[in-house]
Design an enzyme around this catalytic site. Structure first.
Site, mmCIF file in Angstrom:
data_model
loop_
_atom_site.group_PDB
_atom_site.id
_atom_site.type_symbol
_atom_site.label_atom_id
_atom_site.label_comp_id
_atom_site.label_asym_id
_atom_site.label_seq_id
_atom_site.Cartn_x
_atom_site.Cartn_y
_atom_site.Cartn_z
ATOM 1 N N ASP A 8 0.871 -1.166 0.000
ATOM 2 C CA ASP A 8 0.000 0.000 0.000
ATOM 3 C C ASP A 8 0.912 1.221 0.000
ATOM 4 O OD1 ASP A 8 -1.739 2.082 0.459
ATOM 5 O OD2 ASP A 8 -2.287 1.470 2.493
ATOM 6 N N LYS A 69 2.715 11.412 -3.376
ATOM 7 C CA LYS A 69 1.707 10.670 -4.143
ATOM 8 C C LYS A 69 0.732 11.614 -4.853
ATOM 9 C CE LYS A 69 -1.715 6.974 -3.417
ATOM 10 N NZ LYS A 69 -2.213 5.998 -2.425
ATOM 11 N N GLU A 168 -7.226 0.353 -4.283
ATOM 12 C CA GLU A 168 -7.132 0.252 -2.830
ATOM 13 C C GLU A 168 -8.416 -0.267 -2.170
ATOM 14 O OE1 GLU A 168 -5.850 4.159 -1.784
ATOM 15 O OE2 GLU A 168 -3.821 3.852 -2.551
ATOM 16 N N ASP A 190 -13.074 4.651 1.690
ATOM 17 C CA ASP A 190 -11.618 4.743 1.841
ATOM 18 C C ASP A 190 -11.178 6.201 1.809
ATOM 19 O OD1 ASP A 190 -8.897 4.541 1.776
ATOM 20 O OD2 ASP A 190 -8.778 3.279 -0.006
#
Length: 623
Positions: A8, A69, A168, A190
């Site tokens: 992850d 990211k 994810e 999420d």
């Protein structure tokens, strides 16, 4: 066989996991922690990664990189807000790409992310006693093609063999449902450090089928932190007439303190933010201190608009799955930001259910990625598990008038392959340019251009004669390959959508939201374009009929030719009133021409043509 692992790669923290004895397990890092901060620092020739990098950030703010990211796979013109609030320098690189300046070097986001991946894998290799090369890496479900490819590139830069890029929320569902029996419909909520996803899946008999996904790639816990930073800075400036955000060291301390305050307010109703010696008075050089009490109620006020933004993707995902909230069996919370009490309240309000907290929100994604790695490697302990995922955004090509012809719509199961036949709009056209688009808006300019390529060498033919096959092929990673082939000559061209940091693209995470907000305006614009295209197609057909009806009365042929010229002028000038008038008169004249010869028309009653879209004004779907 060496083990494959799941990673992850998070905005704030990253986790690595592996299958052991039929169950996924997190591998602790060299410091003994189960999560690794996604932070990279450069000090001279040294490169620090993880907690050690995070600890020295306040003293080295210009060369300590975090939340990278948010820049991966994006162009410079997409990241202005994130770039402006970072204590380090984010700037434009070659071809409109994003580069981060640190220690005198310009670094690509992929290269920085590769450092985090390398740290995770090296620590894990030491723990399990064997070298790791094969990995499954997770990405937000709403990451576009460019961001997925860039994430894969980061893995390759780290020297890894990326077996799969997996969404994810889907990974989290794998971790949740691995040992479940029976059938369930699950909503995965999420909310991580930098992105927000909602995915709805059906689980049962070893099948994990994604029904829909929605999200916002500019929404996460880091945005919550920034609201506290802004409040603290403005309070301090009001009192001392000094903006702490202009001092990189002070800004870094504000960011760290704001994150701690957010975390503390998940358990307590009030916290105190204390930052002694935050700066010096510019005139007296006496030290200045910052101390503020922050209540949970005030925090929720500061992030009120961000909290409202989590609602729309939930509604969108339910609508796309053709479900209502009462049909959801479980709501799974993933990502550290779901610990915020206000977020949990919103989830309860939207779904009418108490969220299932049986999975660790920090670890569930990595555990699911490890399950996927085990599936790919054929781990016998997993049995027959089938994962069926979807593509998050519509893919298509630009057509005449700047519109989009969709080939693969959002929430289509991947891998997926779709072929459409197009043709030319002009006589003897030697080639076409194909603009590959991703997004939900009807006009090309409002979507992301993933890439362009040309198909050339088409033999001379009348407009509408060439048969050009355009094929979109999405692999299991959600990465796109496009091929175009002219059937008569077998001329072929293709593109693999990659080299993402230099491609021209727009802000993908706002596409669906803007599509809904601008629905009325989009419809009006499309209708105008369609009217122009209708008239232009009618003009082309009229000219072709004049060639074929050589023995028609000269007066009638002259009138049709004059109307065709008038139509060309109206389309060129984009005169909407004139277009509607000429359309009717040219239809009547063309009908009269064809009736005078006693023959039927093509493409519709009374000689009205079949309406087609035209790519880049010189390419259109075939009849």
């Amino acid at each position: 066989m060496p083990k494959a692992v799941g990673i992850d790669l998070g905005t704030t923290n990253s986790v690595i996991a592996v299958m052991e004895g039929g169950q996924p397990d997190v591998i602790v890092n060299a410091e003994g922690a189960r999560t690794t901060p996604s932070v990279v620092a450069y000090k001279g020739e040294d490169r620090l990664v993880g907690q050690i990098a995070k600890r020295q950030a306040a003293l080295n703010p210009k060369a300590t990189l975090f939340e990278v990211k948010r820049f991966i796979g994006r162009r410079w013109d997409e990241v202005s807000e994130e770039a402006a609030r970072a204590p380090f320098t984010v700037k434009e690189g070659p071809g409109g790409s994003v580069r981060i300046e640190a220690n005198g070097k310009d670094l690509a986001p992929e290269a920085v992310s590769a450092e985090v991946l390398r740290k995770l894998v090296n620590d894990a290799s030491a723990k399990i006693g064997e070298s790791i090369r094969d990995v499954v890496i997770t990405v937000p479900a709403y990451f576009d093609n460019s961001q997925r490819e860039a994430t894969r590139q980061a893995g390759e830069i780290a020297g890894l063999n990326v077996l799969r890029v997996i969404n994810e929320p889907t990974a989290a569902a794998l971790a949740y449902g691995l040992n479940k029996k029976g059938n369930e419909t699950v909503l995965v909520f999420d909310l991580g450090g930098g992105t927000f996803d909602v995915t709805i899946l059906e689980l049962g008999e070893g099948v994990f089928e994604v029904k829909s996904t929605a999200g916002d790639t500019h929404l996460g816990g880091a945005d919550f932190d920034q609201r506290i930073v802004k409040w603290l800075a403005e309070e301090f400036q009001r009192e001392h007439n000094f903006d702490l955000r202009k001092d990189p060291q002070a800004l870094q301390r504000l960011i760290e303190a704001s994150e701690r305050a957010k975390i503390e307010l998940s358990q307590a109703t009030e916290t105190t933010i204390s930052l002694p010696f935050i700066t010096f008075d510019p005139e007296t050089r006496t030290p200045l201190h910052l101390e503020r009490a922050l209540t949970r109620a005030k925090f929720e006020e500061l992030i009120g608009d961000l909290l409202r933004r989590v609602r729309e993707p939930v509604t969108t995902a339910l609508n796309d799955a053709k479900l209502n909230a009462s049909q959801i069996d479980e709501v799974i919370l993933v990502g550290g930001s779901t610990r915020v009490p206000a977020v949990k309240r919103i989830v309860r309000d939207l779904t009418g259910k108490e969220p299932n907290e049986s999975v660790n929100p920090d670890e569930a994604v990595a555990l699911g990625a490890a399950v996927q790695a085990g599936i790919i490697q054929g781990d016998a302990t997993l049995g027959d598990i089938v994962l069926v995922d979807v593509t998050p955004l519509t893919l298509g090509v630009e057509v005449k008038g700047g519109m989009v012809a969709p080939l693969i719509t959002r929430n289509t199961t991947v891998p997926a392959k779709k072929t459409e036949i197009f043709t030319t709009a002009e006589n003897n056209q030697p080639g076409v340019e194909i603009n590959v688009l991703q997004g939900e808006r009807p006009m090309a300019a409002d979507n992301k251009s993933l890439g362009r390529f040309k198909l050339e060498g088409i033999p001379p033919m009348r407009a509408g004669t060439p048969q050009i096959e355009v094929t979109f092929d999405i692999d299991a990673n959600g990465i796109l390959h496009v091929t175009a082939r002219e059937k008569t000559s077998s001329k072929e061209a293709s593109i693999r959508i990659e080299n993402t940091t230099t491609l021209d693209k727009t802000e993908v995470d706002r596409l669906v939201r803007e599509a809904e907000q601008n629905a009325a305006a989009d419809k009006a614009r499309r209708e105008k374009v369609e009217a122009r295209n209708n008239l232009d197609s009618l003009r082309v057909q009229a000219l072709q009929q004049l060639e074929e009806k050589a023995d028609a009365p000269q007066e009638l042929k002259d009138r049709v030719k004059a109307l065709a010229d008038e139509a060309e002028s109206a389309v060129r000038d984009e005169d909407d009133a004139k277009i509607a008038d000429v359309q009717k008169r040219l239809e009547d004249a063309l009908r009269e021409l064809m009736t005078a010869q006693g023959s039927g028309g093509q493409g519709g009653a009374a000689g009205q043509p079949q309406q087609d879209d035209v790519i880049d004004a010189d390419f259109k779907p075939a009849d």
